[in-house]
Design a protein around this motif. Structure first.
Motif, PDB file in Angstrom:
ATOM      1  N   ARG A   1       0.824  -1.273  -0.037  1.00 32.37           N
ATOM      2  CA  ARG A   1       0.049   0.103   0.111  1.00 32.37           C
ATOM      3  C   ARG A   1       0.775   1.174  -0.042  1.00 32.37           C
ATOM      4  O   ARG A   1       0.517   2.306  -0.611  1.00 32.37           O
ATOM      5  CB  ARG A   1      -0.869   0.039   1.162  1.00 32.37           C
ATOM      6  N   LEU A   2       1.939   1.242   0.580  1.00 32.86           N
ATOM      7  CA  LEU A   2       2.848   2.452   0.810  1.00 32.86           C
ATOM      8  C   LEU A   2       3.518   2.609  -0.660  1.00 32.86           C
ATOM      9  O   LEU A   2       3.620   3.703  -0.935  1.00 32.86           O
ATOM     10  CB  LEU A   2       4.070   2.221   1.858  1.00 32.86           C
ATOM     11  N   ARG A   3       3.776   1.622  -1.171  1.00 31.09           N
ATOM     12  CA  ARG A   3       4.462   1.701  -2.700  1.00 31.09           C
ATOM     13  C   ARG A   3       3.520   2.255  -3.636  1.00 31.09           C
ATOM     14  O   ARG A   3       3.636   3.155  -4.487  1.00 31.09           O
ATOM     15  CB  ARG A   3       4.994   0.385  -3.010  1.00 31.09           C
ATOM     16  N   LEU A   4       2.269   1.616  -3.528  1.00 33.80           N
ATOM     17  CA  LEU A   4       0.919   2.200  -4.430  1.00 33.80           C
ATOM     18  C   LEU A   4       0.785   3.733  -4.147  1.00 33.80           C
ATOM     19  O   LEU A   4       0.520   4.610  -5.146  1.00 33.80           O
ATOM     20  CB  LEU A   4      -0.215   1.400  -4.106  1.00 33.80           C
ATOM     21  N   GLY A   5       0.718   4.150  -2.862  1.00 36.66           N
ATOM     22  CA  GLY A   5       0.479   5.368  -2.503  1.00 36.66           C
ATOM     23  C   GLY A   5       1.527   6.327  -3.013  1.00 36.66           C
ATOM     24  O   GLY A   5       1.223   7.313  -3.761  1.00 36.66           O
ATOM     25  N   ARG A   6       3.070   5.966  -3.027  1.00 40.13           N
ATOM     26  CA  ARG A   6       3.726   6.556  -3.578  1.00 40.13           C
ATOM     27  C   ARG A   6       3.817   6.911  -5.230  1.00 40.13           C
ATOM     28  O   ARG A   6       4.119   7.852  -5.672  1.00 40.13           O
ATOM     29  CB  ARG A   6       5.346   6.205  -3.419  1.00 40.13           C
ATOM     30  N   ILE A   7       3.185   6.005  -5.751  1.00 41.75           N
ATOM     31  CA  ILE A   7       3.263   5.666  -7.064  1.00 41.75           C
ATOM     32  C   ILE A   7       1.963   6.755  -7.668  1.00 41.75           C
ATOM     33  O   ILE A   7       2.210   7.594  -8.412  1.00 41.75           O
ATOM     34  CB  ILE A   7       3.004   4.100  -7.760  1.00 41.75           C
ATOM     35  N   ALA A   8       0.864   6.707  -6.718  1.00 40.98           N
ATOM     36  CA  ALA A   8      -0.238   7.539  -7.108  1.00 40.98           C
ATOM     37  C   ALA A   8       0.032   8.919  -6.868  1.00 40.98           C
ATOM     38  O   ALA A   8      -0.303  10.110  -7.836  1.00 40.98           O
ATOM     39  CB  ALA A   8      -1.368   7.162  -6.093  1.00 40.98           C
ATOM     40  N   LEU A   9       0.988   9.231  -5.669  1.00 38.27           N
ATOM     41  CA  LEU A   9       1.501  10.811  -5.584  1.00 38.27           C
ATOM     42  C   LEU A   9       2.106  11.250  -6.630  1.00 38.27           C
ATOM     43  O   LEU A   9       2.089  12.195  -7.399  1.00 38.27           O
ATOM     44  CB  LEU A   9       2.248  10.784  -4.485  1.00 38.27           C
ATOM     45  N   LEU A  10       3.293  10.251  -7.330  1.00 36.87           N
ATOM     46  CA  LEU A  10       4.183  10.653  -8.261  1.00 36.87           C
ATOM     47  C   LEU A  10       3.135  10.854  -9.630  1.00 36.87           C
ATOM     48  O   LEU A  10       3.384  11.710 -10.395  1.00 36.87           O
ATOM     49  CB  LEU A  10       5.263   9.572  -8.778  1.00 36.87           C
ATOM     50  N   VAL A  11       2.232  10.085  -9.953  1.00 39.41           N
ATOM     51  CA  VAL A  11       1.477  10.063 -11.108  1.00 39.41           C
ATOM     52  C   VAL A  11       0.565  11.317 -11.068  1.00 39.41           C
ATOM     53  O   VAL A  11       0.530  12.101 -11.947  1.00 39.41           O
ATOM     54  CB  VAL A  11       0.451   8.891 -11.484  1.00 39.41           C
ATOM     55  N   GLY A  12       0.090  11.559  -9.824  1.00 35.11           N
ATOM     56  CA  GLY A  12      -0.842  12.858  -9.787  1.00 35.11           C
ATOM     57  C   GLY A  12       0.233  14.185  -9.954  1.00 35.11           C
ATOM     58  O   GLY A  12      -0.287  15.033 -10.647  1.00 35.11           O
ATOM     59  N   THR A  13       1.238  14.124  -9.256  1.00 32.68           N
ATOM     60  CA  THR A  13       2.274  15.153  -9.619  1.00 32.68           C
ATOM     61  C   THR A  13       2.471  15.294 -11.162  1.00 32.68           C
ATOM     62  O   THR A  13       2.451  16.610 -11.714  1.00 32.68           O
ATOM     63  CB  THR A  13       3.381  14.981  -8.720  1.00 32.68           C
ATOM     64  N   VAL A  14       2.819  14.261 -11.897  1.00 32.66           N
ATOM     65  CA  VAL A  14       2.929  14.405 -13.370  1.00 32.66           C
ATOM     66  C   VAL A  14       1.881  15.198 -13.985  1.00 32.66           C
ATOM     67  O   VAL A  14       1.952  16.092 -15.005  1.00 32.66           O
ATOM     68  CB  VAL A  14       3.566  13.174 -13.696  1.00 32.66           C
ATOM     69  N   ILE A  15       0.628  14.605 -13.723  1.00 32.04           N
ATOM     70  CA  ILE A  15      -0.569  15.075 -14.399  1.00 32.04           C
ATOM     71  C   ILE A  15      -0.718  16.512 -13.895  1.00 32.04           C
ATOM     72  O   ILE A  15      -0.970  17.259 -15.220  1.00 32.04           O
ATOM     73  CB  ILE A  15      -1.656  14.245 -13.909  1.00 32.04           C
ATOM     74  N   ILE A  16      -0.658  16.863 -12.877  1.00 30.42           N
ATOM     75  CA  ILE A  16      -0.644  18.462 -12.553  1.00 30.42           C
ATOM     76  C   ILE A  16       0.184  19.284 -13.263  1.00 30.42           C
ATOM     77  O   ILE A  16      -0.038  20.245 -13.948  1.00 30.42           O
ATOM     78  CB  ILE A  16      -0.684  18.631 -11.051  1.00 30.42           C
ATOM     79  N   TYR A  17       1.459  18.663 -13.425  1.00 32.74           N
ATOM     80  CA  TYR A  17       2.457  19.500 -14.143  1.00 32.74           C
ATOM     81  C   TYR A  17       2.086  19.413 -15.767  1.00 32.74           C
ATOM     82  O   TYR A  17       2.408  20.638 -16.252  1.00 32.74           O
ATOM     83  CB  TYR A  17       3.854  18.692 -13.963  1.00 32.74           C
ATOM     84  N   ILE A  18       1.825  18.644 -16.147  1.00 33.36           N
ATOM     85  CA  ILE A  18       1.408  18.496 -17.464  1.00 33.36           C
ATOM     86  C   ILE A  18       0.287  19.601 -17.734  1.00 33.36           C
ATOM     87  O   ILE A  18       0.104  20.472 -18.950  1.00 33.36           O
ATOM     88  CB  ILE A  18       1.000  17.236 -18.053  1.00 33.36           C
ATOM     89  N   ILE A  19      -0.620  19.458 -16.793  1.00 37.36           N
ATOM     90  CA  ILE A  19      -1.872  20.455 -17.380  1.00 37.36           C
ATOM     91  C   ILE A  19      -1.339  21.847 -17.020  1.00 37.36           C
ATOM     92  O   ILE A  19      -1.701  22.734 -18.042  1.00 37.36           O
ATOM     93  CB  ILE A  19      -2.987  20.041 -16.286  1.00 37.36           C
TER      94      ILE A  19
END
Length: 336
Positions: free
Chosen positions: A20-38
């Motif tokens: 769960r910790l690893r998935l949380g870090r991945i989700a945070l990373l993906v969310g950050t990338v998406i926000i940056y792209i937008i």
């Protein structure tokens, strides 16, 4: 207190927690990338070197129901530069002098319109005298859908018409904007002011331009709404690229050929069969199909084309048909 060694032991004992910790870090990373792209894409569009894209995007937002989204990011001078031309920016008047009262052709032709950007339909009504303005039965209070207006009038087709006041953004659509005339009856508007008009004479000629109510009476106008801008004048394009600042969206338009046939055009967009059409797109479609005069009607969520009990162009509004104040309807065969 749990030491580092004990924490490692707990993670090892409980592998699901580590997952769960690893998935949380991945989700945070993906969310950050998406926000940056937008954010970076938005900045590139609004402030980058692509002038045509910037004009289209800003124009589309300024003509939407939520223009406030864009206003904090630009100065008043910049917004004025990209502010779309008003629907009242028409010529002094454009109409066909022909008398189409002798036409008694009941034919209606449906022409599909398909491109990568938008799709839609063009309804060709051979007898222009069959086209009338319908008005909501609860005038100045609540609008009606186009399909309701068609059914109430025992008509066969309808397209959304002129502008209307949407009081407090409630979507009621019961108050027509500008001059409105239906079947020869004055419905409302300032009778003294020169206003943008899309009208039809009792002899079936389409009229587009700025007029007073007195002038409309002199011209024999029996149907009229206020909107625009003009798209085609005397068989030639009326707008140029510098004036096409409304962006892309669902669009509606009305035109007339030299032979008198009325053209009712609706083009879809906003995820509903494409991204939408510009005013120049509507202008070109009208020219391609022989329009001698044409004008833009209310668009966006209002755009729809209804014929023979079905939608040729379905409203893009996720809530279904929009309540509007006016529409252009086509009488059934045999109605006076």
């Amino acid at each position: 207190m749990i030491g580092a060694k004990e924490a490692q032991t707990q993670v090892a004992v409980n592998p699901s927690k580590g997952k769960r910790l690893r998935l949380g870090r991945i989700a945070l990373l993906v969310g950050t990338v998406i926000i940056y792209i937008i954010l970076s894409t938005g900045a590139l569009v609004l402030y980058g070197p692509f002038e045509n894209i910037r004009r289209t995007v800003i124009g589309a937002i300024l003509t939407s129901r939520h223009p406030w989204v864009i206003t904090p990011f630009f100065s008043a001078e910049t917004l004025a530069k990209y502010r779309p031309i008003g629907f009242d920016e028409m010529g002094e008047g454009s109409m066909q002098a022909d008398d189409f009262s002798a036409i008694h052709d009941d034919g209606i032709e449906v022409i599909p319109i398909n491109t990568a950007k938008y799709s839609g339909s063009l309804l060709v009504v051979k007898d222009p005298k069959r086209v009338h303005v319908a008005v909501t039965k609860d005038l100045n209070n609540v609008g009606q859908t186009v399909s309701e207006m068609v059914k109430d009038a025992n008509a066969v087709a309808g397209i959304n018409g002129g502008g209307f006041y949407d009081v407090a953004g409630r979507g009621t659509g019961g108050m027509p904007l500008g001059l409105t005339i239906s079947r020869g009856k004055f419905i409302g508007g300032d009778q003294e002011a020169v206003q943008p008009v899309i009208g039809i004479t009792k002899d079936g000629a389409l009229v587009v331009g700025k007029y007073t109510y007195k002038k409309l009476q002199q011209l024999g106008i029996s149907e009229a709404v206020s909107y625009g801008p003009q798209l085609v004048r005397d068989g030639e394009p009326y707008l140029d690229e510098s004036e096409d600042t409304w962006g892309v969206a669902p669009r509606s338009a009305i035109g007339q050929r030299r032979d008198g046939a009325i053209l009712l055009l609706a083009l879809s967009g906003r995820g509903n069969n494409g991204i939408g059409a510009s005013l120049l797109d509507c202008e070109q479609v009208m020219l391609d199909h022989g329009a001698y005069v044409a004008a833009n009607l209310d668009g966006g969520y209002s755009t729809e084309l209804y014929y023979a009990g079905e939608f040729l162009v379905t409203p893009s509004n996720p809530l279904g048909e929009r309540y509007v104040a006016t529409s252009f309807i086509v009488d059934g065969v045999g109605r006076a």
